[in-house]
Design a protein around this motif. Structure first.
Motif, short mmCIF file in Angstrom:
data_model
loop_
_atom_site.label_atom_id
_atom_site.label_comp_id
_atom_site.label_asym_id
_atom_site.label_seq_id
_atom_site.Cartn_x
_atom_site.Cartn_y
_atom_site.Cartn_z
N ASN A 274 17.74 -31.37 55.74
CA ASN A 274 18.05 -30.53 54.58
C ASN A 274 17.30 -29.20 54.65
OD1 ASN A 274 15.40 -30.95 53.81
ND2 ASN A 274 15.86 -32.41 52.21
N SER A 275 17.64 -28.32 53.73
CA SER A 275 16.89 -27.08 53.56
C SER A 275 16.48 -27.01 52.10
CB SER A 275 17.75 -25.86 53.94
OG SER A 275 18.67 -25.58 52.91
N ALA A 276 15.76 -25.95 51.77
CA ALA A 276 15.29 -25.82 50.40
C ALA A 276 16.44 -25.61 49.41
CB ALA A 276 14.31 -24.66 50.29
N VAL A 277 17.59 -25.22 49.91
CA VAL A 277 18.69 -24.89 49.00
C VAL A 277 19.91 -25.79 49.16
CG1 VAL A 277 18.02 -22.47 48.78
CG2 VAL A 277 19.58 -23.14 50.59
N ALA A 278 19.88 -26.72 50.09
CA ALA A 278 21.09 -27.52 50.29
C ALA A 278 20.76 -28.90 50.83
CB ALA A 278 22.03 -26.82 51.27
N SER A 279 21.65 -29.85 50.50
CA SER A 279 21.68 -31.21 51.03
C SER A 279 20.70 -32.15 50.32
CB SER A 279 21.41 -31.24 52.54
OG SER A 279 21.83 -32.48 53.06
N ASN A 280 20.82 -33.43 50.67
CA ASN A 280 20.04 -34.48 50.02
C ASN A 280 19.99 -35.66 50.98
OD1 ASN A 280 22.56 -36.04 49.62
ND2 ASN A 280 23.02 -34.33 48.26
N ILE A 281 19.31 -36.71 50.59
CA ILE A 281 19.12 -37.86 51.48
C ILE A 281 20.46 -38.50 51.85
CG2 ILE A 281 18.24 -40.23 51.53
CD1 ILE A 281 15.77 -39.16 49.99
N GLU A 282 21.34 -38.65 50.88
CA GLU A 282 22.64 -39.28 51.16
C GLU A 282 23.40 -38.49 52.21
OE1 GLU A 282 21.37 -38.68 48.22
OE2 GLU A 282 21.59 -40.40 46.88
N GLU A 283 23.43 -37.19 52.07
CA GLU A 283 24.18 -36.37 53.03
C GLU A 283 23.54 -36.42 54.40
OE1 GLU A 283 25.31 -32.36 51.91
OE2 GLU A 283 25.30 -32.97 49.81
N GLU A 284 22.21 -36.47 54.45
CA GLU A 284 21.55 -36.47 55.76
C GLU A 284 21.76 -37.79 56.49
OE1 GLU A 284 20.64 -33.74 57.14
OE2 GLU A 284 21.22 -32.77 55.27
N VAL A 285 21.74 -38.90 55.77
CA VAL A 285 22.02 -40.19 56.42
C VAL A 285 23.48 -40.22 56.88
CG1 VAL A 285 22.22 -42.68 56.04
CG2 VAL A 285 20.19 -41.46 55.27
N GLU A 286 24.34 -39.64 56.07
CA GLU A 286 25.75 -39.57 56.47
C GLU A 286 25.90 -38.71 57.74
OE1 GLU A 286 28.50 -39.12 53.18
OE2 GLU A 286 29.62 -37.71 54.39
N LYS A 287 25.17 -37.61 57.81
CA LYS A 287 25.23 -36.78 59.03
C LYS A 287 24.71 -37.55 60.24
CE LYS A 287 24.33 -32.33 56.81
NZ LYS A 287 23.30 -31.27 56.74
N LEU A 288 23.67 -38.34 60.02
CA LEU A 288 23.16 -39.18 61.11
C LEU A 288 24.26 -40.13 61.61
CD1 LEU A 288 20.97 -40.72 62.83
CD2 LEU A 288 20.71 -42.18 60.80
N GLN A 289 24.89 -40.84 60.68
CA GLN A 289 25.93 -41.80 61.06
C GLN A 289 27.10 -41.09 61.74
OE1 GLN A 289 26.44 -43.28 57.09
NE2 GLN A 289 25.27 -45.14 57.49
N TRP A 290 27.42 -39.95 61.21
CA TRP A 290 28.50 -39.13 61.76
C TRP A 290 28.15 -38.70 63.18
CZ3 TRP A 290 33.12 -38.64 59.64
CH2 TRP A 290 33.92 -37.53 59.89
N SER A 291 26.90 -38.29 63.38
CA SER A 291 26.44 -37.85 64.71
C SER A 291 26.54 -38.98 65.72
CB SER A 291 24.98 -37.36 64.64
OG SER A 291 24.86 -36.27 63.76
N CYS A 292 26.07 -40.17 65.32
CA CYS A 292 26.11 -41.31 66.24
C CYS A 292 27.56 -41.67 66.58
CB CYS A 292 25.41 -42.52 65.62
SG CYS A 292 23.65 -42.26 65.34
N LEU A 293 28.40 -41.64 65.56
CA LEU A 293 29.80 -42.02 65.77
C LEU A 293 30.48 -41.11 66.78
CD1 LEU A 293 32.19 -43.83 64.70
CD2 LEU A 293 32.73 -41.92 63.20
#
Ligand code: SF4
Length: 674
Positions: A274-293
């Motif tokens: 995340n950055s100071a102005v965007a994203s959250n834990i849910e989105e970052e875990v989703e990005k992780l899963q998306w990256s692995c996929l």
């Protein structure tokens, strides 16, 4: 070492049924070990773009904004299934326009970092129709253990013996796990058994390099060998000499072993966070899963916003691939963005905290020395590395040498205790084409080489980071210098971007450079997304970056004539030439997108057997014409290859005659169903 028996089993036979969270251990045990005494998170610190403007003035301006410091308390805890944030494991994912896979539930991010509202995980079956997650069972002889090595089997309609399916390297990780529980701890027993053999207080390293130098083939090395199609002894020897690394913190047992080295498949890294102005834990875990996929081999959590520690904890506990960080970011957050307070002690405390959590590799800009900073004054874009700019300003404020360089031995001691791989940062990498290959950049690279050899003396695994923005003709110099100055340690480059003129398309400008430098020997390519220089990537940007870099890495493997690399190309080309459209889709990097593009003009099922597509149409399909030419040649006894000029001439005459007989036209009869 012989591997012994080798069998193949499907995912379902392992008892990992989709929708049934099976992960046996939650977060509580690990979190209890972590030193949470200084667990700060700030609201705002630095810009998400790392371009700081020219020279030293830019360094000063970076840190003008002071952070608002907020303390979070407690430790992460296990979330009970069925609690108010439980996700529907049986929910049917809906197909998104750019692909399938994540159900867009109307779920708002939780404000509680210990109890996120995770959405449905990425769906393997939706992303890869006709693929099956399977495991090779590999016998590890020293213990008699059976290793389960994952791969993806693409089922095909080809009836040719040996072409019924294709097995591919797979990074998707265990399927069907609930993110609130994390994924299974594959390596926990291996790590524990080796720890038991250590003498209490011996201080001996527990790194893969340490074992490799002593001739031991670990379970991780055997696992990697099966994944890569290499001999375990070869894996061991490459790790022992430092030409390859296996980033595997002993506290990240969820990671499936992988290797980074120029003798192996080129790997790709995806940056999330995340950055100071965007994203959250849910989105970052989703990005992780998306990256692995989609095929990322590693991820780096570059979070600089709220809940850095908690975000990283959720990511690590759900990550089947190694996780890297840039620890200076969190250290900077801990002091509220007040650079004068950023001491070695704060940095060291951050390292221990992240080591305990299970971070597998660290970018540390220890090669950026005080005397190199003035060399950036004449640059067009100054220092563009966030970490590099922080260290540079620290040097100027304190009047002292970079503390990461001064405390290199202390850093090595921590790394050897946890088996954390060092990715020595390129804090002075060029941030634009004009600054490429300058004195500052190459001076830092030489110091990286010096630090690399010191790390090897302590059995610590090392990679070297490289640029950045480099025009095509200047790329070879980077690879030559790194190989020579850094004694062939794995090179890990960001792109490089080969031009500066395409914001919005920098996954392409950089993938061109990545393919080039990969073909020359770079072992891992850090992806760039279309959002580079413009904003924080979302999951669609992450996917675009990974696909672009999968292309670059594979192109590099082909150029290096890596064993087996061409098989997928050949099978896809065979499917294409034989008009097996579904097989062509399923063998591609992104089957759903390939199918969608085809179906924009020819959507019917019958079109999946058509001997043309809308690109050329039925009359001009060159592959159909070639098929007809071959059939004609075969019918007339010209199917054998010949080097005889006479026979060739005769063939030409006969075919020309046949061509004249049909009115000198290449048009084919239009099929009735068109
Ligand atoms: S119509 Fe053209 S693009 Fe389509 S399959 Fe035939 S040769 Fe290829």
């Amino acid at each position: 070492m012989a591997l012994g028996s080798f069998q193949t089993v499907p995912w379902s036979s392992l008892g990992h049924s989709k929708g049934t969270p099976l992960c046996p251990v939650g977060f509580l045990g690990r979190a209890d070990r972590a030193p949470f005494t200084r667990n700060f998170a700030s609201e705002a610190v630095c810009s998400s773009s790392s371009v700081l403007g020219a020279g030293l003035l830019a360094i000063s301006s970076l840190l003008a904004t002071r952070a608002t410091v907020r303390r979070s308390s407690g430790t992460l805890r296990r979330c009970k299934p069925g609690s108010r944030n439980s996700q529907s494991a049986t929910a049917i994912p809906e197909i998104q326009e750019s692909g399938p896979v994540v159900q867009q539930q109307p779920v708002r991010p939780s404000s509680d970092p210990y109890n996120p509202n995770f959405r449905s995980a990425a769906q393997f079956a939706e992303a890869y129709p006709s693929s099956e997650k399977m495991y090779h069972e590999v016998s590890y002889e020293p213990t008699g253990e059976v290793l389960q090595v994952p791969f993806r089997r693409v089922h095909l309609t080809d009836k040719t013996p040996g072409f019924e399916h294709l097995d591919l390297y797979d990074t998707s990780g265990p399927l069907g796990c609930d993110p609130r529980h994390g994924i299974p701890k594959l390596r926990a027993q291996w790590v524990a058994a080796r720890s038991d053999q250590l003498e209490e207080g011996s201080g001996a390293a527990v790194t893969q390099m340490h074992y490799a130098k002593r001739g031991l083939i670990t379970q991780e090395m055997a696992f990697v060998a099966a994944r890569e199609g290499m001999e375990p002894e070869f894996v061991r020897s490459e790790v022992a000499r430092g030409r390859a690394v296996m980033p595997l913190n002993r506290n990240h047992p969820e990671a499936e072993p992988m290797i980074i080295g120029r003798k192996f498949k080129v790997k790709i890294n995806a940056n999330i966070g995340n950055s100071a102005v965007a994203s959250n834990i849910e989105e970052e875990v989703e990005k992780l899963q998306w990256s692995c996929l989609w095929g990322a081999d590693n991820i780096m959590d570059l979070s600089t916003g709220r809940h850095i520690h908690e975000t990283r904890e959720w990511i690590i506990r759900n990550s089947p691939i190694p996780v890297g960080t840039v620890p200076i970011y969190q250290a900077f957050e801990k002091v509220g963005g007040d650079i004068a307070k950023l001491t070695w002690e704060v940095f060291r405390e951050t390292l221990i905290e992240q080591a305990e959590q299970g971070v597998d590799y660290w970018t540390i800009h220890a090669g950026l020395l005080f005397r190199f900073v003035p060399l950036t004054a004449k640059r067009l874009t100054g220092i563009v590395s966030r970490g590099g700019s922080i260290h540079a300003k620290l040097c100027m404020i304190s009047g002292e040498e970079n503390f990461a360089y001064q405390h290199w031995d202390d850093i090595l001691e921590i790394c050897s205790k946890y088996d954390i791989t060092l990715s020595i940062g390129d804090g002075l990498r060029p941030g634009c084409i004009r600054d490429a290959n300058d004195e500052a950049q190459f001076n830092e690279l030489k110091v990286q080489g010096h630090l690399t050899r010191r790390a090897w003396e302590k059995d610590v695994q090392v990679m070297n980071e490289g640029p950045g923005h480099v025009p095509l003709h200047k790329i070879p110099q980077n690879m030559r210098n790194q190989l020579e100055w850094c004694s062939e340690a794995p090179f890990y480059t960001l792109g490089p971007l080969t031009t500066d003129i395409a914001p919005g398309y920098d996954h392409i400008t950089s993938a061109i450079g990545a393919a080039n430098i990969g073909a020359m020997g770079t072992a891992m390519l850090c992806y760039v997304t279309p959002k580079e220089h413009l904003g924080l990537p979302n999951r669609e940007d992450v996917k675009a970056g990974i696909i672009a870099y999968s292309i670059a890495a594979h192109a590099a493997d082909l150029a290096k004539e890596h064993p087996g690399a061409q098989t997928r190309d050949d099978m896809l080309s065979k499917a294409r030439f034989e008009f097996r459209w579904n097989d062509q889709f399923n063998l591609s990097l992104d089957p759903v997108t390939a199918r969608k593009m085809h179906d924009e003009t020819l959507p019917t099922d019958s079109s999946k057997d058509s001997k043309f597509c809308s690109m050329c149409g039925p009359k001009f399909c060159s592959m159909k014409i070639t098929e007809d030419v071959r059939a004609y040649a075969k019918a007339n006894g010209y199917e054998e290859e010949t080097e005889s000029m006479e026979e060739t001439k005769e063939f030409v005459n006969v075919t020309s005659g046949a061509f004249a007989d049909v009115g000198d036209t290449v048009f084919l009869p239009i099929p009735e169903d068109v």
